[in-house]
Design an enzyme around this catalytic site. Structure first.
Site, PDB file in Angstrom:
ATOM      1  N   GLU A  48       7.662   4.539  33.401  1.00 56.94           N
ATOM      2  CA  GLU A  48       8.020   5.848  33.953  1.00 56.94           C
ATOM      3  C   GLU A  48       7.487   6.977  33.085  1.00 56.94           C
ATOM      4  OE1 GLU A  48      12.254   5.551  34.593  1.00 56.94           O
ATOM      5  OE2 GLU A  48      12.784   5.944  32.519  1.00 56.94           O
ATOM      6  N   GLY A  76      24.145   2.690  34.724  1.00 54.59           N
ATOM      7  CA  GLY A  76      24.335   1.473  35.506  1.00 54.59           C
ATOM      8  C   GLY A  76      23.015   0.760  35.767  1.00 54.59           C
ATOM      9  N   GLY A  77      21.919   1.443  35.448  1.00 54.33           N
ATOM     10  CA  GLY A  77      20.598   0.845  35.616  1.00 54.33           C
ATOM     11  C   GLY A  77      20.201   0.033  34.398  1.00 54.33           C
ATOM     12  N   SER A 101       0.434  -2.361   7.489  1.00 51.11           N
ATOM     13  CA  SER A 101      -0.084  -2.800   8.785  1.00 51.11           C
ATOM     14  C   SER A 101       1.060  -2.819   9.793  1.00 51.11           C
ATOM     15  CB  SER A 101      -0.698  -4.191   8.610  1.00 51.11           C
ATOM     16  OG  SER A 101      -1.140  -4.701   9.837  1.00 51.11           O
ATOM     17  N   CYS A 124      -5.578  -3.013   2.333  1.00 51.56           N
ATOM     18  CA  CYS A 124      -5.439  -3.125   3.800  1.00 51.56           C
ATOM     19  C   CYS A 124      -6.791  -3.195   4.530  1.00 51.56           C
ATOM     20  CB  CYS A 124      -4.586  -1.974   4.305  1.00 51.56           C
ATOM     21  SG  CYS A 124      -3.796  -2.329   5.906  1.00 51.56           S
ATOM     22  N   ASN A 126      16.189  17.635  39.677  1.00 55.93           N
ATOM     23  CA  ASN A 126      16.103  17.840  38.237  1.00 55.93           C
ATOM     24  C   ASN A 126      17.335  18.536  37.667  1.00 55.93           C
ATOM     25  OD1 ASN A 126      13.660  16.559  37.924  1.00 55.93           O
ATOM     26  ND2 ASN A 126      12.435  18.419  38.124  1.00 55.93           N
ATOM     27  N   GLU A 133       0.834  -1.204   0.000  1.00 49.21           N
ATOM     28  CA  GLU A 133       0.000   0.000   0.000  1.00 49.21           C
ATOM     29  C   GLU A 133       0.874   1.261   0.000  1.00 49.21           C
ATOM     30  OE1 GLU A 133      -2.372   0.205   3.554  1.00 49.21           O
ATOM     31  OE2 GLU A 133      -3.494   1.978   2.899  1.00 49.21           O
ATOM     32  N   LYS A 144      -9.216   2.719  -2.069  1.00 51.23           N
ATOM     33  CA  LYS A 144      -9.513   2.157  -0.758  1.00 51.23           C
ATOM     34  C   LYS A 144     -10.868   2.674  -0.270  1.00 51.23           C
ATOM     35  CE  LYS A 144      -7.001   1.448   3.628  1.00 51.23           C
ATOM     36  NZ  LYS A 144      -5.753   1.808   4.329  1.00 51.23           N
ATOM     37  N   THR A 170      16.241   6.866  26.946  1.00 45.42           N
ATOM     38  CA  THR A 170      16.227   5.546  27.595  1.00 45.42           C
ATOM     39  C   THR A 170      15.067   5.370  28.580  1.00 45.42           C
ATOM     40  OG1 THR A 170      17.669   6.274  29.394  1.00 45.42           O
ATOM     41  CG2 THR A 170      18.759   5.432  27.437  1.00 45.42           C
TER      42      THR A 170
END
Lengths: 549, 549
Positions: free
Chosen positions: A410, A301-302, A182, A148, A381, A41, A112, A405
């Site tokens: 979160e 390190g996380g 899709s 589709c 912060n 498509e 379509k 990341t």
């Protein structure tokens, strides 16, 4: 008749490369004696081209590219997807169309009818739906060609009032062909197979289905093009997350014969394997299609940054990944050690820049304003934002793209600093819940330890104040994540979620956190989408509004 | 029959306050002998509620609020806008509806047929269009009730294939009522009058039109509800940017009599006056509806931050505006002086925080990585980002909302630092071209000098390196702005813009700058929308894509 399926990766708006790729595929297919090659498509311009479609110049370029493809169609036919002008004065100016091309010319145009306009889809923004349907005859075969969503109106509570195949079947076609765009979500492959198989069975027709593969900023297309027999049995399933061209012998009343070994999966990929492969393709295409090669990220390190670092190294090569360790006075000793272990395991580059002198400079500058006030989120912060300034300075100096990341849990509850750890060119795991991040880490370590065991087993912490743990302010992720899924993906009210057995106070607090973070999420980078409801274009919430819960 | 128009400001999702406001208005109108009060489109929940509409709980709340309104309708009728369930299994789950309520009950339901799905509108994401039409009889008057866009299909190249009034007129109505949610742009008032007047004339019917007023995050509704005679003449035009309730005596075959002095404008507000008033309402509602009262911004001495500071002081009161002067070693002496003059003229609060020690701390920390490399955009951006960290720290410590001060010209060409001067909770002038910012400054100074003359006449500069001027890297704004307008608002190709007489090299460079800044704009705050094509929800471009120009 020999039919080929071309499952290709397109770069939106790159007409030169797209046309070259389509014609190259046609030439190879022709040499192999193929009669008809089916592309996906809107392949002529890539999907989703969004508001590029509002530029007449863009539509003209699509038409010119199609002409070039047509010229290559001597002795072979093809089906391509293309936006075309709506020639009636009423309605939207465009159709989402398929060209059937043979003998150097467009022989038929199919538009379509069912235009997805939910989640990440905005097709009714651009296209007028078709209301008339006509099969295509080619070499004695009558083809019911749809696009589709045209085949997706089978469920109990259908989204649309018409069903194109119900009209087309009256013309007694021999085969269905569906060209699609899709996108991937980790549960979409089985849903797709079920819907397509149901169509084959319902209309008792074989079905050829061609999907896109490749990532377009946040939207990942996973391929998985398919062929079904008239009984709804899966004849072939193309590979996922990679380009593929396959060919089949199809004759009226006979079963379909694959002309290469079929790639039917012995067992389906697990959700985590799919997410892993999807994210790698997502990173690769973001860089490749935007002309960058080198990624940078902050390595704490996380587990979140560790998983992103490993995915980036797999996607771009470790030599193209720069991990920056940015410890503060609240970082624990093992954090630097864990990060260094990961860097060594991956073989990527790294730098260490301590942020203490910088946060002190900020605190000194703000001393007249902040004097006598307790340490709080303002100082927390400053640490996170100082890291972002350093990472962005590295980007500006050396041409890296910053990888974000943050994980979905979160991002959901707003447990992140805007202009701090919420920065980046692309968010790699922003649609992956924290519990899934752990699964990803274990999957990445399936053959050898890449992500240090200590990173996986230690309690998650932002390390912005002494002895901080995520669970100081959030429930355990095993509780949080299913709760978030109910609210975000199933749009359940807090009342309904509580009725499922979750603690009332926790549910109300969590949903309030989610609602209060809308203004933050508005300014996050695009998030690679792997779930049916990712933050970003597919979830459009008021920022200033009164939320129910 | 006495008909009242209620042009009110709604807070999305705040059912308690909305219901209270509607019932309060009904009670006053009833006391004044009104027969029918007309409220705006989707007033029961506010507009646009976006994906709130996907929560069943939200739809249920709408229904309950409507029941409360109905109970207040004893001896008076009203029309309200409400999302309602689509009771047929096919199609979207909702309609965008109007309830005609009398005698404590919903007497009739009208569904919207033409669903705007362009620019900032996403109505087909939620609603199924209506295909059947029925007038409403009340006290011997037959009403053709339509919803907003239903009357907008009059142009030469109509967006829709149907025209609801062509069906309704067959039932010989006596009057048209249209309830709307028609957002402000500086050229929309005249367009609206023309379209509505054309409808009145075409169907030879009087027309009552009720619009929203108030800002919903970035979308500003300007009010300007209207009454037209059957000849298309404007009988009354309600005020702009403020709530208003007016009443009219309407009897079959008679001309409409306003029951209060009409507010017909002697002359239309200029574009700049409208933008000025719209932005003030935009700031006010952003703060009021999100529960904040105090704004902060960085004041550079330049015109952009000066204009935003003046608008904020007008919107929130100078006592609620904190201007922070953040000079670097590249700031010129007059910058601080100009900023201080503005602060004195406005009477707002101010602080001065020098950033030199902070940028030095960053440069020292990055010395091992940057050693031997020339000063470039990396160091420039460190200045801008250090300011953002300081401003956000003030927000976190004291509960301010940061106002973004970027103008549309610089947002367009990417002349701004992501996570630096592009930060903020809301962008005040991000839809105002630089040349319009100068006009705004002169308008703000119309009675006395508020913005220092020196701020207006000095050449614009980001002051991130010595003797920097905007024109070092950009054409003069008098050239740049019309060029941008052609590309952004009229979607012209560079070829077409060059054909209009602009310098080819400049056009190609400018459009390339615009295209290359899509990734930055993705992460900007919501921008108060004043033009027909603002950055944000109304303009959806691929980030990773190959652009034409």
């Amino acid at each position: 008749m020999k039919i080929s399926l071309a499952q290709l990766n397109y770069h939106i708006g790159n007409f030169e490369k797209i046309t070259e790729k389509i014609i190259h595929t046609l030439n190879i297919a022709k040499a192999q004696g193929t009669d008809l090659v089916v592309f996906a498509e809107l392949c002529i311009c890539g999907y989703p081209a969004r508001d590029f479609l509002e530029f007449q110049e863009f539509i003209d370029e699509c038409g010119q590219a199609a002409q070039q493809v047509a010229q290559a169609c001597a002795g072979i036919a093809c089906i391509i997807g293309i936006p075309t002008p709506n020639h009636t004065p009423e309605g939207k100016d465009l159709h989402n169309s398929a060209y059937f091309i043979a003998d150097g010319q467009v022989q038929a145009v199919v538009n379509k009818a069912l235009l997805p306009n939910y989640d990440v889809f905005d097709e009714y923004r651009y296209f007028e739906p078709e209301i008339e349907f006509q099969c295509i005859d080619y070499k004695g075969i009558r083809i019911a060609l749809t696009i589709c969503e045209d085949l997706w109106n089978t469920i109990e509570n259908p989204l649309y009032v018409t069903r194109p195949m119900d009209k087309l079947i009256e013309q007694q076609p021999d085969v269905m062909i569906n060209i699609a765009a899709s996108p991937f979500t980790y549960n979409h492959d089985e849903e797709r197979i079920a819907i397509l198989s149901e169509n084959a069975k319902r209309y008792q027709l074989p079905l050829f289905y061609v999907n896109h593969v490749g990532a377009q900023t946040e939207i990942i297309f996973d391929g998985g093009s398919m062929v079904f027999g008239a009984d709804g049995e899966l004849v072939d399933e193309l590979p996922y997350f990679t380009e593929a061209v396959t060919c089949y012998e199809f004759n009226k009343g006979e079963t379909i014969k694959p002309l290469q070994p079929v790639t039917l999966q012995a067992q389906r990929q697990s959700d985590i394997e799919q997410i892993h492969n999807g994210l790698i393709l997502g990173i690769q295409d973001y860089f490749r299609k935007s002309g960058f090669s080198k990624a940078i990220l902050g390595l704490s390190g996380g587990i979140d940054s560790a998983v992103v670092c490993a995915l980036a190294a797999a996607a771009l090569g470790p030599e193209n990944v720069m991990a920056v360790l940015l410890p503060s006075h609240y970082s624990t000793g093992h954090s630097v050690k864990d990060a260094e272990d990961l860097v060594n395991n991956l073989g990527c580059k790294s730098e260490l820049i301590a942020i203490k002198s910088i946060t002190e400079a900020f605190e000194t500058a703000l001393h007249p304003q902040f004097e006598g006030l307790p340490f709080n989120i303002a100082e927390e912060n400053i640490q996170s934002r100082s890291r972002a300034v350093l990472l962005m300075a590295m980007c500006n100096k050396f041409g890296y793209i910053l990888l974000n990341t943050s994980n979905k849990s979160e991002v959901a509850v707003g447990y992140g600093t805007l202009y701090g750890d919420m920065c980046g060119g692309i968010s790699v795991i922003g649609d992956v819940y924290k519990t899934q991040v752990f699964e990803l880490a274990r999957y990445i370590n399936r053959e050898r330890e890449i992500i240090p065991q200590n990173t996986i087993i230690k309690p998650p912490s932002a390390e912005l104040r002494p002895d901080q743990k995520d669970t100081d302010s959030l429930p355990e992720y095993e509780v949080l994540d299913p709760m978030l899924k109910q609210y975000l993906e199933h749009r359940k009210s807090s009342k309904e979620i509580i009725a499922q057995g979750y603690d009332e106070t926790t549910v109300r607090r969590v949903i309030k956190l989610v609602n209060n973070a809308e203004h933050k999420r508005y300014q996050t980078p695009p998030i690679l989408r792997v779930s049916p409801k990712a933050f970003g274009m597919g979830r459009r919430m008021p920022i200033v509004g009164r939320y129910l819960s």
